[in-house]
Design a protein around this motif. Structure first.
Motif, PDB file in Angstrom:
ATOM      1  N   TRP A  17       0.850  -1.233   0.062  1.00  0.00           N
ATOM      2  CA  TRP A  17      -0.096   0.075  -0.176  1.00  0.00           C
ATOM      3  C   TRP A  17       0.893   0.785  -0.090  1.00  0.00           C
ATOM      4  O   TRP A  17       2.267   2.144   0.204  1.00  0.00           O
ATOM      5  CB  TRP A  17      -0.865  -0.039   1.433  1.00  0.00           C
ATOM      6  N   THR A  18       0.002   2.715  -0.460  1.00  0.00           N
ATOM      7  CA  THR A  18       1.212   3.824  -0.476  1.00  0.00           C
ATOM      8  C   THR A  18       0.384   4.618  -0.448  1.00  0.00           C
ATOM      9  O   THR A  18      -1.140   4.566  -0.960  1.00  0.00           O
ATOM     10  CB  THR A  18       2.039   3.447  -1.862  1.00  0.00           C
ATOM     11  N   ILE A  19       0.573   5.798   0.341  1.00  0.00           N
ATOM     12  CA  ILE A  19      -0.685   6.987  -0.035  1.00  0.00           C
ATOM     13  C   ILE A  19       0.266   8.329  -1.213  1.00  0.00           C
ATOM     14  O   ILE A  19       0.517   9.093  -0.549  1.00  0.00           O
ATOM     15  CB  ILE A  19      -0.872   7.587   1.564  1.00  0.00           C
ATOM     16  N   ILE A  20      -0.630   9.009  -1.769  1.00  0.00           N
ATOM     17  CA  ILE A  20      -0.243   9.692  -2.367  1.00  0.00           C
ATOM     18  C   ILE A  20      -0.898  11.202  -1.899  1.00  0.00           C
ATOM     19  O   ILE A  20      -2.277  11.183  -1.951  1.00  0.00           O
ATOM     20  CB  ILE A  20      -0.756  10.144  -4.129  1.00  0.00           C
ATOM     21  N   PRO A  21       0.258  11.588  -1.177  1.00  0.00           N
ATOM     22  CA  PRO A  21      -0.535  13.512  -0.648  1.00  0.00           C
ATOM     23  C   PRO A  21      -1.685  13.924  -1.564  1.00  0.00           C
ATOM     24  O   PRO A  21      -0.630  14.466  -2.315  1.00  0.00           O
ATOM     25  CB  PRO A  21       0.552  13.668  -0.179  1.00  0.00           C
ATOM     26  N   GLN A  22      -2.760  14.714  -0.795  1.00  0.00           N
ATOM     27  CA  GLN A  22      -3.043  15.412  -1.763  1.00  0.00           C
ATOM     28  C   GLN A  22      -3.736  16.099  -2.977  1.00  0.00           C
ATOM     29  O   GLN A  22      -2.902  16.211  -3.826  1.00  0.00           O
ATOM     30  CB  GLN A  22      -2.750  17.185  -0.689  1.00  0.00           C
ATOM     31  N   LEU A  23      -3.364  14.750  -3.189  1.00  0.00           N
ATOM     32  CA  LEU A  23      -3.466  14.840  -4.868  1.00  0.00           C
ATOM     33  C   LEU A  23      -5.045  15.466  -6.000  1.00  0.00           C
ATOM     34  O   LEU A  23      -4.499  16.514  -6.430  1.00  0.00           O
ATOM     35  CB  LEU A  23      -3.500  12.948  -5.547  1.00  0.00           C
ATOM     36  N   ILE A  24      -5.895  15.302  -5.017  1.00  0.00           N
ATOM     37  CA  ILE A  24      -6.646  15.936  -5.733  1.00  0.00           C
ATOM     38  C   ILE A  24      -7.012  17.534  -5.488  1.00  0.00           C
ATOM     39  O   ILE A  24      -7.416  17.422  -4.124  1.00  0.00           O
ATOM     40  CB  ILE A  24      -8.926  14.969  -5.111  1.00  0.00           C
ATOM     41  N   ARG A  25      -8.040  17.961  -5.969  1.00  0.00           N
ATOM     42  CA  ARG A  25      -7.720  19.340  -6.042  1.00  0.00           C
ATOM     43  C   ARG A  25      -8.556  19.879  -4.472  1.00  0.00           C
ATOM     44  O   ARG A  25      -9.894  19.485  -4.910  1.00  0.00           O
ATOM     45  CB  ARG A  25      -8.459  20.325  -6.802  1.00  0.00           C
ATOM     46  N   MET A  26      -9.245  21.057  -4.293  1.00  0.00           N
ATOM     47  CA  MET A  26     -10.110  21.402  -3.142  1.00  0.00           C
ATOM     48  C   MET A  26     -11.249  21.759  -3.357  1.00  0.00           C
ATOM     49  O   MET A  26     -12.902  21.265  -2.755  1.00  0.00           O
ATOM     50  CB  MET A  26      -9.597  22.261  -1.979  1.00  0.00           C
ATOM     51  N   LYS A 172      -3.680  13.682   5.061  1.00  0.00           N
ATOM     52  CA  LYS A 172      -5.029  14.927   3.904  1.00  0.00           C
ATOM     53  C   LYS A 172      -5.943  14.900   3.014  1.00  0.00           C
ATOM     54  O   LYS A 172      -5.725  13.812   2.862  1.00  0.00           O
ATOM     55  CB  LYS A 172      -4.037  15.883   4.144  1.00  0.00           C
ATOM     56  N   ARG A 173      -7.038  15.577   3.682  1.00  0.00           N
ATOM     57  CA  ARG A 173      -8.385  15.410   2.361  1.00  0.00           C
ATOM     58  C   ARG A 173      -7.197  15.758   1.544  1.00  0.00           C
ATOM     59  O   ARG A 173      -6.647  16.763   1.314  1.00  0.00           O
ATOM     60  CB  ARG A 173      -9.098  17.089   2.982  1.00  0.00           C
TER      61      ARG A 173
END
Length: 261
Positions: A17-26, A172-173
């Motif tokens: 597993w891995t997390i790509i941080p804050q990929l999607i715009r707000m 983060k979101r």
């Protein structure tokens, strides 16, 4: 958008597993959050009518055409295409498009220790999970438990051992958690007063049946709006012809394109 580098490939191949941080715009996240509650109400109405409401609190399935923002998110996932292609060593399609609204004291099947595919292969990966964090994922609000390196463990671990050893997927979101679908995992318990929301998409090799006919749901009438990414991920390149007239066409017009293995 973040640059997706090889560290995520390595993490998927090892820890699983891995997390790509804050990929999607707000602004897109805001639209998705706004759309989620009406989508849940629609599904609860159907589940209530059909007598299948038990143990499903806050779970949503097949969101794609509820709102334009769900389609837009799938289009934004094109930035992950290189990671997906390396993971599958080839093409892939959308298998499911769901979501979870995890609230305090809620109970649903996703909180049980489980994996999303029951078999695997030493030489090939068949399924990948992608979880979009619509809120911050914290230890307090139910960040997902993930048992690292468990993609090759066939036997379900006992709950006590699982929770003692599992990592927590905090972020983060707007961050995206990717994990091998053979991983043992569970939704965490939310101990806060605010909902913890996520979208949960899965992708599979093209010859797998999707959980819903997303190409038909999206509609052939909308096919001219699709770029190459959307045509592939929605399954338009892995369709089954319905007639001889659909079968006997030039290669570039075929529903089942080459490379869908």
């Amino acid at each position: 958008m973040n640059t997706i580098d090889a560290r995520h490939d390595t993490a998927l191949a090892t820890a699983g597993w891995t997390i790509i941080p804050q990929l999607i715009r707000m602004d897109l996240l805001d639209s998705l959050v706004e759309a989620l509650q009406p989508s849940l109400a629609l599904r609860n109405e159907i589940r209530q009518r059909n007598g299948v409401l038990d143990n499903s609190a806050g779970t949503l399935h097949h969101l794609l055409m509820d709102s334009e923002c769900y389609v837009e998110l799938l289009a934004e996932f094109s930035v992950l295409e290189p990671v997906f292609k390396r993971y599958f060593d080839g093409n892939f399609v959308l298998n499911s498009y769901g979501g979870v609204i995890n609230e305090r004291d809620s109970r649903s099947y996703v909180q049980n220790v489980h994996r999303d595919i029951r078999f695997g292969s030493d030489s090939r990966r068949f399924m990948l999970n992608a979880l979009v964090m619509l809120d911050d994922f914290t230890l307090e609000n139910g960040a997902t438990h993930v048992l690292s390196h468990s993609q090759n463990i066939q036997q379900q671990p006992a709950d006590e051992a699982f929770y003692a050893q599992a990592a927590r997927a905090t972020g983060k979101r707007g961050s995206v958690l990717l994990f091998d679908s053979r991983m043992w995992h569970a939704t965490g318990q939310n101990a806060t007063l605010a909902p913890r929301r996520a979208l949960t998409l899965t992708f599979t090799s093209p010859f797998f049946k999707p959980q819903l006919d997303y190409a038909r749901l999206f509609g052939y009438r909308n096919l001219d709006q699709c770029n190459a990414w959307m045509r592939q991920v929605l399954g338009f390149n892995a369709r089954v012809p319905e007639s001889l007239d659909e079968f006997y066409v030039p290669v570039e017009q075929r529903f089942y394109q080459r490379g869908q293995d």
